[in-house]
Design a protein around this motif. Structure first.
Motif, PDB file in Angstrom:
ATOM      1  N   GLY A   1      14.729  -0.646  17.164  1.00  0.00           N
ATOM      2  CA  GLY A   1      15.331  -1.090  15.928  1.00  0.00           C
ATOM      3  C   GLY A   1      16.682  -0.401  15.814  1.00  0.00           C
ATOM      4  O   GLY A   1      16.930   0.612  16.477  1.00  0.00           O
TER       5      GLY A   1
ATOM      6  N   SER B   1      25.018 -10.331  12.826  1.00  0.00           N
ATOM      7  CA  SER B   1      24.118 -10.736  11.759  1.00  0.00           C
ATOM      8  C   SER B   1      23.816  -9.570  10.821  1.00  0.00           C
ATOM      9  O   SER B   1      23.744  -9.743   9.594  1.00  0.00           O
ATOM     10  N   LEU B   2      23.670  -8.386  11.394  1.00  0.00           N
ATOM     11  CA  LEU B   2      23.375  -7.205  10.581  1.00  0.00           C
ATOM     12  C   LEU B   2      24.554  -6.836   9.686  1.00  0.00           C
ATOM     13  O   LEU B   2      24.369  -6.424   8.526  1.00  0.00           O
TER      14      LEU B   2
ATOM     15  N   ARG C   1      19.922   0.892  13.090  1.00  0.00           N
ATOM     16  CA  ARG C   1      20.508   1.107  11.775  1.00  0.00           C
ATOM     17  C   ARG C   1      22.002   1.339  11.991  1.00  0.00           C
ATOM     18  O   ARG C   1      22.377   2.175  12.817  1.00  0.00           O
TER      19      ARG C   1
ATOM     20  N   GLN D   1      14.424 -13.912  16.728  1.00  0.00           N
ATOM     21  CA  GLN D   1      15.518 -14.844  16.450  1.00  0.00           C
ATOM     22  C   GLN D   1      16.205 -15.345  17.715  1.00  0.00           C
ATOM     23  O   GLN D   1      17.012 -16.277  17.651  1.00  0.00           O
TER      24      GLN D   1
ATOM     25  N   VAL E   1      13.064  -8.100  15.142  1.00  0.00           N
ATOM     26  CA  VAL E   1      13.941  -9.132  14.580  1.00  0.00           C
ATOM     27  C   VAL E   1      14.749  -9.854  15.656  1.00  0.00           C
ATOM     28  O   VAL E   1      14.778 -11.091  15.718  1.00  0.00           O
TER      29      VAL E   1
ATOM     30  N   LYS F   1      24.342  -9.272   6.891  1.00  0.00           N
ATOM     31  CA  LYS F   1      23.226  -8.888   6.021  1.00  0.00           C
ATOM     32  C   LYS F   1      23.624  -7.750   5.095  1.00  0.00           C
ATOM     33  O   LYS F   1      23.241  -7.719   3.927  1.00  0.00           O
TER      34      LYS F   1
ATOM     35  N   THR G   1      19.869  -2.342   8.435  1.00  0.00           N
ATOM     36  CA  THR G   1      18.940  -2.136   9.548  1.00  0.00           C
ATOM     37  C   THR G   1      18.202  -3.414   9.887  1.00  0.00           C
ATOM     38  O   THR G   1      17.994  -4.282   9.035  1.00  0.00           O
ATOM     39  N   TYR G   2      17.823  -3.528  11.164  1.00  0.00           N
ATOM     40  CA  TYR G   2      16.871  -4.518  11.632  1.00  0.00           C
ATOM     41  C   TYR G   2      15.763  -3.791  12.376  1.00  0.00           C
ATOM     42  O   TYR G   2      16.041  -2.918  13.231  1.00  0.00           O
TER      43      TYR G   2
ATOM     44  N   THR H   1      23.093  -9.859  17.164  1.00  0.00           N
ATOM     45  CA  THR H   1      22.301  -9.038  16.245  1.00  0.00           C
ATOM     46  C   THR H   1      23.202  -8.154  15.397  1.00  0.00           C
ATOM     47  O   THR H   1      23.010  -8.046  14.173  1.00  0.00           O
TER      48      THR H   1
END
Length: 285
Positions: free
Chosen positions: A205, A240-241, A207, A230, A226, A244, A221-222, A237
């Protein structure tokens, strides 16, 4: 006020369960081990039918091979291990944590007293609780903390917070309870990444800490699952984060390089409502 173990209308949750189309499928042993949870469930069935003077239960689905074993050391080795789990092979997460989250949410939705403290260890870890719904497992809430919390109080808090306080969704309702899946993620092995690419999809993961186009500091974070769910690569990623987390400007390579990245690993288990119901029935026979 009653609690989960002494409320009067337990038929309500029974009838709700019977309306579900799917059920807990028998787990056929996939190793050379013989014992499985269905043997224990079958013993409960036999005793219940005997006490109520009913006809004996149907022949179970597990293997009917002959074995001689009586050394007092039998153990359930399948993934539905409903016995208290004290850190096996260094793994912290256990199914009892998921069952506890269901207990907490059930009591909250029905205004019962909170459930008693669970039997699993109460050490401190960062954690997340995720609720999904339906056969397609649509996300209904996911909130956690990177601060270490005692597992008992942390799961008690975030089982409710993730169900009712995720700003992306409306609060979970009683009507939805029988369609839920809950996942508990215990976060471990935090490491600073050298750059925004210094992590592995499906393992870590991430952050990120970054500065917005207006100069304010943000984090996002993811969890490890995730990106593979996806179908994203690492750049997708990260981008996208950033979105987000509220970054609205153009995402250039310079922006990506300015990110401070922390990678971590997650121990995750998921339990569905039918599995929770099966567990609930077994402990209340």
């Amino acid at each position: 006020m009653g609690d989960l173990h002494d409320f009067e209308n337990k038929e309500d949750i029974d009838s709700q369960f019977e309306k579900e189309n799917d059920h807990v499928s028998p787990s056929i042993p996939k190793t050379d081990k013989v014992i499985c949870p269905e043997m224990c469930f079958f013993c409960f069935d036999v005793l219940l039918y005997h006490l109520d003077n009913h006809s004996p239960p149907k022949t179970p689905s597990f293997s009917n091979d002959s074995y001689t074993c009586c050394n007092g050391n039998g153990s359930i080795i399948q993934h539905h291990n409903y016995q208290p789990n004290i850190y096996k092979n260094g793994v912290v997460v256990c199914v009892e944590m998921c069952f506890f989250c269901f207990d907490v949410l059930y009591c909250h939705l029905n205004q019962y007293d909170p459930p008693k403290s669970p039997s699993f260890p109460n050490d401190s870890y960062p954690l997340f609780v995720t609720w999904k719904i339906g056969k397609d497992r649509r996300l209904r809430g996911c909130i956690g903390t990177f601060n270490s919390m005692n597992l008992h109080s942390g799961l008690r808090e975030y089982a409710v917070t993730s169900a009712f306080k995720d700003s992306r969704f409306s609060p979970i309702t009683r009507d939805e309870f029988g369609k839920l899946h809950v996942s508990v993620s215990i976060l471990r092995h935090f490491e600073d990444g050298e750059d925004y690419m210094d992590w592995e999809i499906g393992i870590h993961g991430i952050r990120i800490e970054y500065t917005t186009e207006k100069g304010s500091k943000r984090t996002a974070t993811y969890l490890p699952e995730v990106a593979p769910e996806q179908g994203w690569d690492r750049v997708q990623t990260i981008d996208s984060l950033l979105r987000k987390g509220g970054y609205k400007g153009t995402i250039s390579n310079e922006v990506r390089k300015s990110i401070r990245l922390t990678r971590y690993q997650s121990e995750k288990l998921t339990v569905s409502y039918p599995e929770y119901k099966e567990y609930w029935r077994s402990r209340n026979c």
